[in-house]
Design a protein around this motif. Structure first.
Motif, mmCIF file in Angstrom:
data_model
loop_
_atom_site.group_PDB
_atom_site.id
_atom_site.type_symbol
_atom_site.label_atom_id
_atom_site.label_comp_id
_atom_site.label_asym_id
_atom_site.label_seq_id
_atom_site.Cartn_x
_atom_site.Cartn_y
_atom_site.Cartn_z
ATOM 1 N N VAL A 97 0.921 -1.108 -0.032
ATOM 2 C CA VAL A 97 -0.019 -0.067 -0.019
ATOM 3 C C VAL A 97 0.813 1.325 -0.064
ATOM 4 C CG1 VAL A 97 -1.937 1.359 1.147
ATOM 5 C CG2 VAL A 97 -2.192 -1.139 1.167
ATOM 6 N N THR A 98 1.828 1.309 0.859
ATOM 7 C CA THR A 98 2.568 2.428 0.738
ATOM 8 C C THR A 98 3.392 2.557 -0.237
ATOM 9 O OG1 THR A 98 2.881 2.323 3.480
ATOM 10 C CG2 THR A 98 4.559 3.688 2.306
ATOM 11 N N ILE A 99 3.865 1.506 -0.815
ATOM 12 C CA ILE A 99 4.973 1.524 -2.317
ATOM 13 C C ILE A 99 3.946 2.239 -2.966
ATOM 14 C CG2 ILE A 99 5.772 0.108 -4.053
ATOM 15 C CD1 ILE A 99 7.799 0.463 -2.092
ATOM 16 N N ARG A 100 2.718 1.789 -3.239
ATOM 17 C CA ARG A 100 1.812 2.435 -4.239
ATOM 18 C C ARG A 100 1.852 3.690 -4.133
ATOM 19 N NH1 ARG A 100 -3.160 -0.024 -7.164
ATOM 20 N NH2 ARG A 100 -2.162 -2.024 -6.788
ATOM 21 N N LEU A 101 1.418 4.084 -2.748
ATOM 22 C CA LEU A 101 1.150 5.536 -2.438
ATOM 23 C C LEU A 101 2.270 6.345 -2.847
ATOM 24 C CD1 LEU A 101 -0.620 7.988 -1.383
ATOM 25 C CD2 LEU A 101 0.321 7.109 1.023
ATOM 26 N N PRO A 178 -4.153 11.881 -1.353
ATOM 27 C CA PRO A 178 -3.323 11.653 -0.364
ATOM 28 C C PRO A 178 -1.979 11.484 -0.988
ATOM 29 C CG PRO A 178 -5.010 9.950 0.207
ATOM 30 C CD PRO A 178 -5.394 10.745 -1.309
ATOM 31 N N ALA A 179 -1.821 11.147 -2.311
ATOM 32 C CA ALA A 179 -0.728 11.090 -3.038
ATOM 33 C C ALA A 179 0.066 12.625 -3.433
ATOM 34 C CB ALA A 179 -0.621 10.155 -4.413
ATOM 35 N N ILE A 180 -1.148 13.493 -3.715
ATOM 36 C CA ILE A 180 -0.775 14.792 -4.068
ATOM 37 C C ILE A 180 -0.278 15.467 -2.778
ATOM 38 C CG2 ILE A 180 -1.793 16.913 -4.773
ATOM 39 C CD1 ILE A 180 -3.589 15.557 -6.498
ATOM 40 N N VAL A 181 -0.928 15.283 -1.571
ATOM 41 C CA VAL A 181 -0.619 15.768 -0.224
ATOM 42 C C VAL A 181 0.675 15.406 -0.027
ATOM 43 C CG1 VAL A 181 -1.043 15.917 1.933
ATOM 44 C CG2 VAL A 181 -2.995 16.152 0.448
ATOM 45 N N LEU A 182 1.178 14.169 -0.152
ATOM 46 C CA LEU A 182 2.307 13.456 0.324
ATOM 47 C C LEU A 182 3.540 14.174 -0.578
ATOM 48 C CD1 LEU A 182 4.048 11.256 1.678
ATOM 49 C CD2 LEU A 182 3.422 9.648 0.214
ATOM 50 N N GLY A 183 3.266 14.345 -1.633
ATOM 51 C CA GLY A 183 4.378 14.672 -2.761
ATOM 52 C C GLY A 183 4.370 16.296 -3.170
ATOM 53 N N ALA A 184 3.352 16.999 -2.341
ATOM 54 C CA ALA A 184 3.307 18.440 -2.392
ATOM 55 C C ALA A 184 4.616 19.013 -2.224
ATOM 56 C CB ALA A 184 2.148 18.896 -1.619
ATOM 57 N N LEU A 185 5.169 18.879 -1.091
ATOM 58 C CA LEU A 185 6.462 19.676 -0.719
ATOM 59 C C LEU A 185 7.720 19.287 -1.667
ATOM 60 C CD1 LEU A 185 7.997 21.535 1.613
ATOM 61 C CD2 LEU A 185 8.384 19.244 2.736
ATOM 62 N N SER A 186 7.681 18.103 -1.860
ATOM 63 C CA SER A 186 8.730 17.610 -2.925
ATOM 64 C C SER A 186 8.520 18.106 -4.293
ATOM 65 C CB SER A 186 9.001 16.004 -2.861
ATOM 66 O OG SER A 186 9.209 15.317 -1.817
ATOM 67 N N LEU A 187 7.262 18.218 -4.594
ATOM 68 C CA LEU A 187 6.990 18.748 -5.853
ATOM 69 C C LEU A 187 7.381 20.197 -6.034
ATOM 70 C CD1 LEU A 187 3.775 18.161 -8.013
ATOM 71 C CD2 LEU A 187 4.806 20.572 -7.747
ATOM 72 N N VAL A 257 -5.325 5.468 5.519
ATOM 73 C CA VAL A 257 -4.593 4.726 4.299
ATOM 74 C C VAL A 257 -3.847 3.441 5.202
ATOM 75 C CG1 VAL A 257 -3.105 4.413 2.783
ATOM 76 C CG2 VAL A 257 -4.308 6.462 2.820
ATOM 77 N N GLN A 258 -4.095 2.312 5.065
ATOM 78 C CA GLN A 258 -3.598 1.332 5.795
ATOM 79 C C GLN A 258 -2.521 0.894 5.358
ATOM 80 O OE1 GLN A 258 -5.175 0.190 8.725
ATOM 81 N NE2 GLN A 258 -6.414 2.007 8.335
ATOM 82 N N GLY A 259 -1.339 1.591 5.270
ATOM 83 C CA GLY A 259 0.150 1.329 5.080
ATOM 84 C C GLY A 259 1.169 0.978 6.106
ATOM 85 N N ILE A 260 2.286 1.163 5.416
ATOM 86 C CA ILE A 260 3.372 0.937 6.496
ATOM 87 C C ILE A 260 3.587 2.140 7.668
ATOM 88 C CG2 ILE A 260 5.555 2.179 5.527
ATOM 89 C CD1 ILE A 260 5.444 -1.378 6.535
ATOM 90 N N GLY A 261 3.048 3.282 7.008
ATOM 91 C CA GLY A 261 3.191 4.336 8.207
ATOM 92 C C GLY A 261 2.011 4.296 9.270
#
Length: 308
Positions: A97-101, A178-187, A257-261
């Motif tokens: 799940v986390t890899i995909r996200l 969630p992917a947009i939020v997660l990658g916003a800073l790096s973007l 999201v039920q991932g590694i985090g």
């Protein structure tokens, strides 16, 4: 190249051992007895506590515990959680799940970040350049958890464009926000870094030579300019994949999201030392491998770079 890869792999061994040893010592040196914590408010039977401590090896010296953990890793054994489940099973359930996200967020920041960076670098000083600089500065200034709650409130609760929390963690559509939020800073960082390197390389001698030779614009920008401008960007992106997986703790918590985090967060709350150490070990491996891949990509982007 082969000798360089072998040398780097050998260098990764002491780094891996030192990092995991530090994590192991930090986790198991925390105050409090994790075995007694399993009983909650109930009184723990001393005989049962002693049996469980022996079962999980907590009655052995710290370095002996780490050695047993390290030798188990080479057999694919990440240990056993205090609930009785193998840590490898917990990682195996949450990791995809986390890899995909993380890969989704990574793809967004690479595609949009590099495209915006190229555009603003070529239009330096123009309105679009100033607008993107202001927007990226705003994104950098806002903490990820604030950005996540804002997206959840406006898109999920107020405008009802998405479900406030993810119902299916393997559904790519539900992972978009969630992917947009997660990658916003790096973007934002990728955009600004690409913009700076593009603007600098536009004034380089090799670009003036390419123009004087009459090379087509697509070749000047796509081959000469982009390849040289992406070297510092690739350096950032190489370490960013590991950062995204670590930063997923906050994003996965906000959007359920039920991932590694999420698994790591619950393990920290319940003092699940084996689970915490196992998950962080996987993240360390990802950092090391991504850093090796970045070094190898340098030679692809810049033919002048060769490894002995």
């Amino acid at each position: 190249m082969g000798r360089y890869v072998a040398r780097r792999l050998l260098q990764m061994i002491p780094v891996f051992i030192g990092t995991t040893l530090l994590i192991f010592l930090m986790v198991y040196s925390l105050p409090g007895d994790p075995i007694k914590a399993l009983f909650g408010d109930k009184a723990a039977d001393p005989a049962t506590v002693a049996r469980l401590r022996h079962q999980f090896g907590l009655d052995q010296p710290m370095l002996t515990q780490y050695w047993n953990y390290l030798t188990g890793l080479f057999k694919g054994d990440f240990g056993q959680s205090f609930t009785g489940r193998p840590v490898a099973d917990l990682i195996g359930e949450a990791f995809p799940v986390t890899i995909r996200l993380a890969l989704y967020a990574f793809a967004i920041e690479v595609v949009i970040g590099v495209a915006l960076g190229m555009l603003t670098g070529l239009k330096r000083g123009k309105f679009i350049d100033q607008l993107v600089l202001v927007l990226t500065l705003v994104v950098i200034s806002v903490p990820v958890f604030v950005l996540g709650f804002l997206a959840q409130f406006f898109l999920g609760l107020k405008w009802q464009l998405i479900t406030p929390t993810v119902q299916d963690s393997m559904n790519l559509g539900q992972l978009t926000v969630p992917a947009i939020v997660l990658g916003a800073l790096s973007l934002a960082y990728v955009t600004r870094l690409t913009r700076t390197t593009v603007a600098e390389n536009l004034r380089a001698d090799y670009m003036r030579t390419a123009l004087a030779k009459g090379l087509p614009k697509s070749r000047r920008l796509g081959v000469h300019l982009m390849r040289n401008s992406l070297i510092p960007v690739v350096t950032f992106l190489g370490t960013d994949l590991g950062m995204l997986m670590g930063g997923a703790i906050v994003t996965e918590g906000i959007f359920n999201v039920q991932g590694i985090g999420n698994t790591l967060y619950r393990a920290i709350q319940t003092s699940e030392g084996p689970t915490v150490v196992g998950i962080v070990t996987v993240l360390v491996l990802i950092y090391l491998v991504s850093s090796l891949v970045v070094d190898l990509l340098y030679a692809v982007l810049d033919p002048r770079i060769r490894y002995a």
